[in-house]
Design a protein around this motif. Sequence first.
Motif, PDB file in Angstrom:
ATOM      1  N   TYR A   8      -8.939  -7.019 -10.616  1.00 48.60           N
ATOM      2  CA  TYR A   8      -8.445  -5.995  -9.701  1.00 48.60           C
ATOM      3  C   TYR A   8      -7.812  -4.868 -10.499  1.00 48.60           C
ATOM      4  O   TYR A   8      -7.005  -5.113 -11.390  1.00 48.60           O
ATOM      5  N   VAL A   9      -8.217  -3.632 -10.183  1.00 48.05           N
ATOM      6  CA  VAL A   9      -7.634  -2.454 -10.811  1.00 48.05           C
ATOM      7  C   VAL A   9      -6.818  -1.753  -9.728  1.00 48.05           C
ATOM      8  O   VAL A   9      -7.369  -1.252  -8.747  1.00 48.05           O
ATOM      9  N   LEU A  10      -5.498  -1.771  -9.909  1.00 46.47           N
ATOM     10  CA  LEU A  10      -4.572  -1.282  -8.896  1.00 46.47           C
ATOM     11  C   LEU A  10      -3.739  -0.130  -9.437  1.00 46.47           C
ATOM     12  O   LEU A  10      -3.332  -0.140 -10.592  1.00 46.47           O
ATOM     13  N   THR A  11      -3.489   0.854  -8.572  1.00 49.16           N
ATOM     14  CA  THR A  11      -2.595   1.956  -8.908  1.00 49.16           C
ATOM     15  C   THR A  11      -1.577   2.081  -7.790  1.00 49.16           C
ATOM     16  O   THR A  11      -1.950   2.191  -6.622  1.00 49.16           O
ATOM     17  N   LEU A  12      -0.300   2.058  -8.152  1.00 54.34           N
ATOM     18  CA  LEU A  12       0.770   2.218  -7.185  1.00 54.34           C
ATOM     19  C   LEU A  12       1.396   3.591  -7.386  1.00 54.34           C
ATOM     20  O   LEU A  12       1.898   3.900  -8.465  1.00 54.34           O
ATOM     21  N   TYR A  13       1.331   4.416  -6.339  1.00 59.29           N
ATOM     22  CA  TYR A  13       1.946   5.743  -6.378  1.00 59.29           C
ATOM     23  C   TYR A  13       3.328   5.661  -5.749  1.00 59.29           C
ATOM     24  O   TYR A  13       3.476   5.165  -4.628  1.00 59.29           O
ATOM     25  N   VAL A  14       4.333   6.123  -6.487  1.00 62.65           N
ATOM     26  CA  VAL A  14       5.717   6.070  -6.036  1.00 62.65           C
ATOM     27  C   VAL A  14       6.368   7.431  -6.237  1.00 62.65           C
ATOM     28  O   VAL A  14       5.830   8.295  -6.922  1.00 62.65           O
ATOM     29  N   THR A  15       7.555   7.593  -5.640  1.00 63.68           N
ATOM     30  CA  THR A  15       8.323   8.829  -5.804  1.00 63.68           C
ATOM     31  C   THR A  15       9.640   8.490  -6.481  1.00 63.68           C
ATOM     32  O   THR A  15      10.509   7.865  -5.869  1.00 63.68           O
ATOM     33  N   GLY A  16       9.765   8.869  -7.743  1.00 61.53           N
ATOM     34  CA  GLY A  16      11.008   8.678  -8.472  1.00 61.53           C
ATOM     35  C   GLY A  16      11.427   7.217  -8.575  1.00 61.53           C
ATOM     36  O   GLY A  16      10.591   6.319  -8.598  1.00 61.53           O
ATOM     37  N   THR A  17      12.735   7.002  -8.614  1.00 58.53           N
ATOM     38  CA  THR A  17      13.276   5.659  -8.811  1.00 58.53           C
ATOM     39  C   THR A  17      14.143   5.246  -7.627  1.00 58.53           C
ATOM     40  O   THR A  17      15.194   4.644  -7.795  1.00 58.53           O
ATOM     41  N   SER A  18      13.690   5.564  -6.434  1.00 59.73           N
ATOM     42  CA  SER A  18      14.449   5.225  -5.226  1.00 59.73           C
ATOM     43  C   SER A  18      14.468   3.713  -5.003  1.00 59.73           C
ATOM     44  O   SER A  18      13.645   2.987  -5.564  1.00 59.73           O
ATOM     45  N   PRO A  19      15.395   3.239  -4.169  1.00 53.96           N
ATOM     46  CA  PRO A  19      15.398   1.801  -3.840  1.00 53.96           C
ATOM     47  C   PRO A  19      14.059   1.358  -3.250  1.00 53.96           C
ATOM     48  O   PRO A  19      13.588   0.259  -3.531  1.00 53.96           O
ATOM     49  N   ARG A  20      13.434   2.207  -2.439  1.00 54.92           N
ATOM     50  CA  ARG A  20      12.129   1.886  -1.838  1.00 54.92           C
ATOM     51  C   ARG A  20      11.060   1.699  -2.925  1.00 54.92           C
ATOM     52  O   ARG A  20      10.244   0.795  -2.849  1.00 54.92           O
ATOM     53  N   THR A  21      11.103   2.553  -3.937  1.00 57.40           N
ATOM     54  CA  THR A  21      10.184   2.437  -5.071  1.00 57.40           C
ATOM     55  C   THR A  21      10.395   1.102  -5.783  1.00 57.40           C
ATOM     56  O   THR A  21       9.444   0.377  -6.070  1.00 57.40           O
ATOM     57  N   THR A  62       4.517   7.760   0.040  1.00 62.27           N
ATOM     58  CA  THR A  62       4.743   6.772  -1.019  1.00 62.27           C
ATOM     59  C   THR A  62       5.716   5.740  -0.487  1.00 62.27           C
ATOM     60  O   THR A  62       6.515   6.051   0.388  1.00 62.27           O
ATOM     61  N   PRO A  63       5.652   4.529  -0.989  1.00 59.10           N
ATOM     62  CA  PRO A  63       4.669   4.028  -1.953  1.00 59.10           C
ATOM     63  C   PRO A  63       3.273   3.858  -1.321  1.00 59.10           C
ATOM     64  O   PRO A  63       3.172   3.467  -0.165  1.00 59.10           O
ATOM     65  N   THR A  64       2.250   4.159  -2.102  1.00 56.82           N
ATOM     66  CA  THR A  64       0.857   3.914  -1.715  1.00 56.82           C
ATOM     67  C   THR A  64       0.195   3.139  -2.837  1.00 56.82           C
ATOM     68  O   THR A  64       0.232   3.556  -3.991  1.00 56.82           O
ATOM     69  N   LEU A  65      -0.412   2.020  -2.477  1.00 50.58           N
ATOM     70  CA  LEU A  65      -1.147   1.193  -3.434  1.00 50.58           C
ATOM     71  C   LEU A  65      -2.629   1.416  -3.214  1.00 50.58           C
ATOM     72  O   LEU A  65      -3.111   1.352  -2.086  1.00 50.58           O
ATOM     73  N   ILE A  66      -3.344   1.705  -4.292  1.00 50.52           N
ATOM     74  CA  ILE A  66      -4.792   1.884  -4.206  1.00 50.52           C
ATOM     75  C   ILE A  66      -5.471   0.812  -5.045  1.00 50.52           C
ATOM     76  O   ILE A  66      -5.120   0.605  -6.209  1.00 50.52           O
TER      77      ILE A  66
END
Length: 108
Positions: A8-21, A62-66
């Motif tokens: 599996y090749v996964l990319t997780l897109y996040v915004t900064g270093t928030s608690p949600r990230t 975000t977060p979005t996992l592809i």
Amino acid sequence: MEGLLSKYVLTLYVTGTSPRTKIAIENLNRICKQELDGRYELEIVDVLENPQRAEDERILATPTLIKQLPPPLRRVIGDLSDKEKVLLGLEVRPASSPSPSTARPEAS
């Protein structure tokens, strides 16, 4: 083993270093370790540092996992706290035994 199981090749897109990230990364790491057991490559992309890449992938939240591989491409949006939804969204077959509704008898 490499030829038997898909990687599996996964990319997780996040915004900064928030608690949600942080929560999304922890959830994803746990799911990958439990269910993919070394059969994955994970890249984490911060959209603040890579805005063009996020735009190219049409990341709207975000977060979005592809999941790029194996095909088809799949996206999962959110903090990835619901393991079953993440596995379903990525079309990952759980390592545990299938539920009775999806169990198939083996041909003899």
